[in-house]
Design an enzyme around this catalytic site. Sequence first.
Site, PDB file in Angstrom:
ATOM      1  N   HIS A 139       0.806  -1.342  -0.160  1.00 25.03           N
ATOM      2  CA  HIS A 139      -0.639   0.035  -0.336  1.00 25.03           C
ATOM      3  C   HIS A 139       1.070   1.178   0.410  1.00 25.03           C
ATOM      4  O   HIS A 139       0.564   2.481  -0.133  1.00 25.03           O
ATOM      5  CB  HIS A 139      -1.257   0.012   1.024  1.00 25.03           C
ATOM      6  CG  HIS A 139      -0.339   0.486   2.385  1.00 25.03           C
ATOM      7  ND1 HIS A 139       0.171  -0.571   3.104  1.00 25.03           N
ATOM      8  CD2 HIS A 139       0.179   1.476   2.963  1.00 25.03           C
ATOM      9  CE1 HIS A 139       0.763  -0.161   4.008  1.00 25.03           C
ATOM     10  NE2 HIS A 139       0.395   1.311   4.660  1.00 25.03           N
TER      11      HIS A 139
HETATM   12  C1  UD1 Z   1      -1.830   5.665   6.060  1.00 19.22           C
HETATM   13  C2  UD1 Z   1      -0.629   5.316   6.489  1.00 19.22           C
HETATM   14  C3  UD1 Z   1       0.765   4.674   6.581  1.00 19.22           C
HETATM   15  C4  UD1 Z   1      -0.043   3.493   6.836  1.00 19.22           C
HETATM   16  C5  UD1 Z   1      -1.682   2.774   5.960  1.00 19.22           C
HETATM   17  C6  UD1 Z   1      -2.469   2.395   6.637  1.00 19.22           C
HETATM   18  C7  UD1 Z   1       0.341   7.818   6.573  1.00 19.22           C
HETATM   19  C8  UD1 Z   1       1.196   9.641   5.270  1.00 19.22           C
HETATM   20  N1  UD1 Z   1       0.279   6.844   5.713  1.00 19.22           N
HETATM   21  O1  UD1 Z   1      -2.064   5.583   4.498  1.00 19.22           O
HETATM   22  O2  UD1 Z   1       1.869   5.038   7.449  1.00 19.22           O
HETATM   23  O3  UD1 Z   1       1.040   2.285   6.807  1.00 19.22           O
HETATM   24  O4  UD1 Z   1      -2.241   4.390   6.663  1.00 19.22           O
HETATM   25  O5  UD1 Z   1      -3.012   1.343   6.225  1.00 19.22           O
HETATM   26  O6  UD1 Z   1      -0.586   8.475   7.288  1.00 19.22           O
HETATM   27  N2  UD1 Z   1      -8.988   5.412   2.010  1.00 19.22           N
HETATM   28  C9  UD1 Z   1     -10.322   4.601   2.046  1.00 19.22           C
HETATM   29  N3  UD1 Z   1     -11.042   4.151   2.448  1.00 19.22           N
HETATM   30  C10 UD1 Z   1     -10.504   4.855   3.945  1.00 19.22           C
HETATM   31  C11 UD1 Z   1      -8.466   5.005   4.019  1.00 19.22           C
HETATM   32  C12 UD1 Z   1      -7.935   5.351   2.991  1.00 19.22           C
HETATM   33  O7  UD1 Z   1     -11.123   4.249   0.877  1.00 19.22           O
HETATM   34  O8  UD1 Z   1     -10.660   4.626   5.243  1.00 19.22           O
HETATM   35  C13 UD1 Z   1      -8.361   5.278   0.498  1.00 19.22           C
HETATM   36  C14 UD1 Z   1      -7.840   6.750   0.132  1.00 19.22           C
HETATM   37  O9  UD1 Z   1      -9.641   7.007  -0.600  1.00 19.22           O
HETATM   38  C15 UD1 Z   1      -6.762   7.622  -0.099  1.00 19.22           C
HETATM   39  C16 UD1 Z   1      -6.078   6.287   0.406  1.00 19.22           C
HETATM   40  O10 UD1 Z   1      -7.306   4.666   0.850  1.00 19.22           O
HETATM   41  O11 UD1 Z   1      -6.844   7.401  -1.228  1.00 19.22           O
HETATM   42  C17 UD1 Z   1      -4.978   6.084   1.098  1.00 19.22           C
HETATM   43  O12 UD1 Z   1      -5.558   7.003   2.533  1.00 19.22           O
HETATM   44  P1  UD1 Z   1      -5.012   7.662   3.387  1.00 19.22           P
HETATM   45  O13 UD1 Z   1      -4.995   8.226   4.548  1.00 19.22           O
HETATM   46  O14 UD1 Z   1      -4.094   8.918   2.465  1.00 19.22           O
HETATM   47  O15 UD1 Z   1      -2.993   6.686   3.432  1.00 19.22           O
HETATM   48  P2  UD1 Z   1      -2.701   6.267   3.697  1.00 19.22           P
HETATM   49  O16 UD1 Z   1      -2.298   4.799   2.178  1.00 19.22           O
HETATM   50  O17 UD1 Z   1      -3.889   4.722   3.730  1.00 19.22           O
END
Ligand code: UD1
Length: 351
Positions: free
Chosen positions: A200
């Site tokens: 991820h």
């Molecule tokens: C975050 C953390 C990472 C951790 C990971 C674990 C940061 C910088 N990164 O990354 O260190 O390892 O969490 O999961 O904070 N999304 C959903 N549903 C959700 C949450 C996110 O669909 O409940 C999607 C969003 O559309 C987004 C993507 O996932 O585009 C990324 O979410 P984001 O909050 O940016 O960080 P993670 O990649 O989850």
Amino acid sequence: MKKIISIVGARPNFIKLAALSTVLEKHFDHVIIHTGQHYDYGLSQNFFDELLIQQPNYNLSVGSQDRHDQISKIRKGCEKILIKEKPDIVMIYGDTNSSLGGAEAAFETKIPIAHVEAGVRCFDDTMPEEINRKTIDKISNILFCPTEISIENLRSEGVVENVYLVGDTMHDALLRIKLNLSILKVTGVKPKKYYFATIHRQKNTNHIRRLEILLKVFSKLDKKVIFPLHPRTKKVLLKLKNNFKNINLIEPLNFGNSISLQKHSKMILTDSGGVQKEAYYLKVPCLTLRNTTEWPETVKSGWNKLVDDDENKILYYSKKFVPPKRHPSYFGKGHVAPKIINILKEYLYDK
Ligand code: UD1
């Protein structure tokens, strides 16, 4: 009674909080702010229910957006609550955008910050988590370190005051989990007859070609690959028309099922920091799909190999990885929570 506010927002924050939540509740007036960075049930509420974490008192519902907007929204939202609640300490967990936004809010409102998992570095400034960690450590007042190396990292940055070696809260969370074989049945695999994979990190998901390379290698492995999908990875995968053989894509797992599937796998392939450590605790060989790690101890001991996206290395180690006999306890032996509570009390009452 002294008041402590924990700020969390993403899956790894919840797991680190799990081991502390009940004890914090016992000794302090403990308030939880959930930033809403993770909002899907499988990535958020699931962990509160399963790990019996006290329900959040506030939810900022910031959701997904550009990193800087997300951090700024979290900071502003937390600031308002901190001004109202006036806690004695703010607890920050790990290195997510929620951790940084929360720490900045505490710094702005002049409330002491205690950072759980301080001093961890992978020395790759292109990773947002690395920038988050360094910034949080700079403004923290109490630094709870998981390893000797993390203490050393802080020392080399000139941070020596209120630095404590307490061990790893994620180990405590893992010790509370009852392993089960039923998830293997549900997934249709037998112990040691499958690989467990997670991807991820931005580096692997923002470059669609890189993700494609990794999936192509997975499809060449000698056993099935069980691959729980993070929503970020799912989005990118949908753009790839290819139907990769040998890979069993599944929904995000709860903590117990994730640990159980990891424990019984032949090998773990991951780009996650937390999963590298879990592989080590579970004594399962790990291939890290990056060229850096936050946990050099796992590599030094021979349990973890940094293979990046190198097909030859991945295929080679999938056959030739001999697990070492030595398994030093680099991350302590668990029971981190009582140590942290004592240090917090000393800080609050002995000043
Ligand atoms: C975050 C953390 C990472 C951790 C990971 C674990 C940061 C910088 N990164 O990354 O260190 O390892 O969490 O999961 O904070 N999304 C959903 N549903 C959700 C949450 C996110 O669909 O409940 C999607 C969003 O559309 C987004 C993507 O996932 O585009 C990324 O979410 P984001 O909050 O940016 O960080 P993670 O990649 O989850």
